[in-house]
Write an enzyme that holds these catalytic residues in place. Sequence first.
Site: not given
Lengths: 526, 108
Positions: A78, A173, A197
């Site tokens: 990420k 996210s 997330s």
Amino acid sequence: AALQGALRLQVSAALKEGQVTPTELCQRCLSLIKSTKFLNAYITVAEEAALKQAEESEKRHRKGQPLGVLDGIPVAVKDNFNTAGIETTCASNMLKGYISPYNATVVQKLLDQGALLLGKTNLDEFAMGSGSTDGVFGPVRNPWSYSRQYKGKSVPKSHSEDEESNWVITGGSSGGSAAAVSSFTCFAALGSDTGGSTRNPAAHCGVVGLKPTYGLISRHGLIPLVNSMDVPGILTRCVDDAAIVLGSLAGHDPKDSTTIQDNFKPFELPNLTDVSKLSIGIPKEYHAPGLSSEILALWSKAADLFKNAGAKVIEVSLPHTCYSIVCYHVLCTAEVASNMARFDGLEYGHRSDMNRSTESMYAATRREGFNDVVRGRILSGNFFLLKQNYENYFIKAQKVRRLIANDFVKVFGSGVDILLTPTTLSDAVPYMEFIKEDNRTRSAQDDILTQAANMAGLPAITVPTALSKRGLPVGLQFIGHSFQEKQLLTVAKWFEKQVKFPIIQLEEVMRHDHNVFQHQKSASFS
Amino acid sequence: QKVTVEVLDHLERLALVDFRDAEGVERLQKAIQFADQLHEVNTDGIEPMDSVLEDRCLYLREDDVTEGNCTKELLKNAREKVEEYFVAPPGNIPLPKLEERETFLRGS
């Protein structure tokens, strides 16, 4: 079969035996990334670096000296983890062009094991959001939008807008990471989990999402959101793979003083056959308002599954669950207000041309660099931290946090081994519908089932369970005792075996890149 | 209970982030309203919790220099620099007052 559904363990074996080389594997993944570009899962693809790493891995394999199970395995990270020499943007204008001088500890650990870093995945700006729709590089599309199984597609005329506008979100996210794993472009991905997330997008994308116990995995190099709740998250296609990645990442890091000093021993998951000694708790408050009847039914079915297999399944109560979102809202914005203060344009990141004064330069830089969501949270956080509000909001929230954490202590102390809950309120919604509500409202709704585990620092994992009526993935969540990841994952693996979640049939990809799948059909690895 | 312009101005100065428009202010109002739900909870006798690891000792390492000497690396990411210094515009100049700075709040 190399990419599709194959356990990474099997791929590792294949690499060891020379049935496929790291370079071939790497190239296939890179090619798949290109043909699934429309998903917008990756912000940066480190093609050259990955191929070089593949070359090194190949040399080791030829000598018969692989570094371990992860050697030669393509992974994605990420984009809020620092990666040396590779841009780290947090999907924000504030860090566009920022090239980190160091690797986050978890990234370094993966590289030290020989994993191939394919690239950085897309997210909500600074990991604030539950849709992966609010980053500056645009939203991430759920690969299931393009699966044969998804029934929300309109009749395809050509590549018309109709089909395009019905795509569903990944959740967030860590949506980019979830999409990357779900679409086979990598075998594992790192996400982060502060309020859900990692688990939220994992559930929506039909992959396994693990949130480890707070303090188990180093946060050094993970650009912080909420220091007391952030953890690196692990996304994989099966529970065994998650255990392997966990094994390579967990353990004390002298660079992160919030990691516990206990010795961590990587473990292999046993094949549990007898669940009669297990006590599964079903927290009634997780029957939250807005929970779809479909997911409620699945949750109930799962509970029955355990019961019929001999486990003790009991209803329990976590009375302060309904306050966890409010509590999170205050604590999160307060810590964000503090953590975002480092972005002033002086040492790194975006810097405004305004140079009348330091303060006005900082203000202009932050005006230009942050989106509405980030700015909104900073301002809210500062409000709650004002002298006149500190006691009533911040300290109050910290007290409520203890109540939430204590709820879990009581339940786990009464003999419950694992809690079983839904992960999300519904299956993934279409993007056009999702953006009708603002980020904060959405986050408040979507985090309700995942947030409390962050509040209490507990390990939690979402396991893909079944497809919804619309043909989209639904996951169920298991929450375990602090630092008891082995038990948690063992139960999750048992459950995974029982439900036999279907493999995604990506027809769009098949249309775009026939070759990739042709090769796979001939190679057999299981 | 609405937030006064004085408080909004104060927040903009503290955060060095602007509200941008009416929506920004409204966002704060809603956030406060949402947070007010906390007051429904009885927290008498409850200690605030800073960290879930509060029962453990934080790790402290020896005060030995084990890494560093990476000035060049660190300066690479800065836009304005002179030799080994980060260059900032003149300090000690406060942000202009509400009436004098470009902010949405000015009209309120």
